[in-house]
Design an enzyme around this catalytic site. Structure first.
Site, mmCIF file in Angstrom:
data_model
loop_
_atom_site.group_PDB
_atom_site.id
_atom_site.type_symbol
_atom_site.label_atom_id
_atom_site.label_comp_id
_atom_site.label_asym_id
_atom_site.label_seq_id
_atom_site.Cartn_x
_atom_site.Cartn_y
_atom_site.Cartn_z
ATOM 1 N N CYS A 148 -36.847 -6.288 -2.391
ATOM 2 C CA CYS A 148 -36.541 -7.351 -1.742
ATOM 3 C C CYS A 148 -35.803 -8.136 -2.821
ATOM 4 C CB CYS A 148 -37.976 -8.270 -1.489
ATOM 5 S SG CYS A 148 -38.825 -8.661 -2.792
ATOM 6 N N CYS B 255 -36.585 -7.589 3.159
ATOM 7 C CA CYS B 255 -36.093 -8.966 3.442
ATOM 8 C C CYS B 255 -34.347 -8.709 3.640
ATOM 9 C CB CYS B 255 -36.122 -9.933 2.253
ATOM 10 S SG CYS B 255 -34.988 -9.851 0.904
ATOM 11 N N CYS C 30 -28.304 -4.474 -0.527
ATOM 12 C CA CYS C 30 -28.416 -3.267 -1.522
ATOM 13 C C CYS C 30 -27.305 -2.239 -1.632
ATOM 14 C CB CYS C 30 -29.842 -2.686 -0.928
ATOM 15 S SG CYS C 30 -30.336 -1.240 -1.651
#
Length: 144
Positions: A10, A83, A90
Site C-alpha cells: 500500500c 490501495c 507500483c
C-alpha cells in the site's frame, strides 16, 4: 517444500498492508512467507496495532518497510496491492509472480473522534480478514 512468498503493498505501510500481512500469517503462515511494504512508508499506525491485538495478533515484529527493501532481491509468488495508489504506481520488477488488487479504504485517512477512528480501523481490519479468508478458501487452504 518451500513456501510461496506474498507481498502486500500500500502507500504508507501503516495500516492495510500491515493488517493483511498479519492476518495471512495468522491463518496460513505454514503455507506462505508473508511480507508487507509501502511506496512511502509512514510507520506503523498505533490504531493498527490496537485492532490487531484485539483479535490476538502480535505486532511486536512489525515495522513499516519500503518497497525498495525487496525490489530485485526477493521473488514473490504473489503481489497484492491493497490501495489504488499502490496499484497505479507500483513498478513492475523482476521476480514478481501473480499480481492482484484488493482495494480497501484507508483507515489512516479517516477523520473523527478516537472511538470513531478505532471503529473505522476495526471495520477495515474485518474487511481484510474476510478477503484473506476468501482467498485461502479459493486456494483450498484451510484457515488455521
Amino acid at each position: 517444500m518451500s513456501k510461496a512468498r506474498v507481498l502486500f503493498l500500500c502507500t504508507g505501510n501503516s495500516a492495510r498492508s500491515q493488517m493483511a500481512e498479519a492476518l495471512l500469517r495468522k491463518y496460513a503462515g505454514d503455507h506462505f512467507e508473508v511480507y508487507s511494504a509501502g511506496l512511502e512508508p509512514k510507520g506503523l499506525n498505533p490504531y493498527t496495532v490496537k485492532v490487531l491485538e484485539e483479535i490476538g495478533v502480535d505486532t511486536s515484529q512489525h515495522y513499516s518497510k519500503t518497497l525498495d527493501t525487496f525490489m530485485g532481491k526477493v521473488h514473490f509468488g504473489y503481489l497484492i496491492t491493497v490501495c489504488s495508489n499502490a496499484e497505479e504506481n507500483c513498478p513492475i520488477f523482476p521476480g514478481m509472480g501473480m499480481r492482484m488488487h484488493w482495494p480497501f479504504e484507508d483507515p489512516a485517512a479517516f477523520v473523527g473522534s478516537e472511538e470513531e477512528t478505532l471503529q473505522k480501523f476495526r471495520e477495515i481490519r474485518d474487511q481484510i480478514d474476510a478477503r484473506v479468508r476468501e482467498w485461502l478458501k479459493e486456494m483450498n487452504i484451510p484457515v488455521n
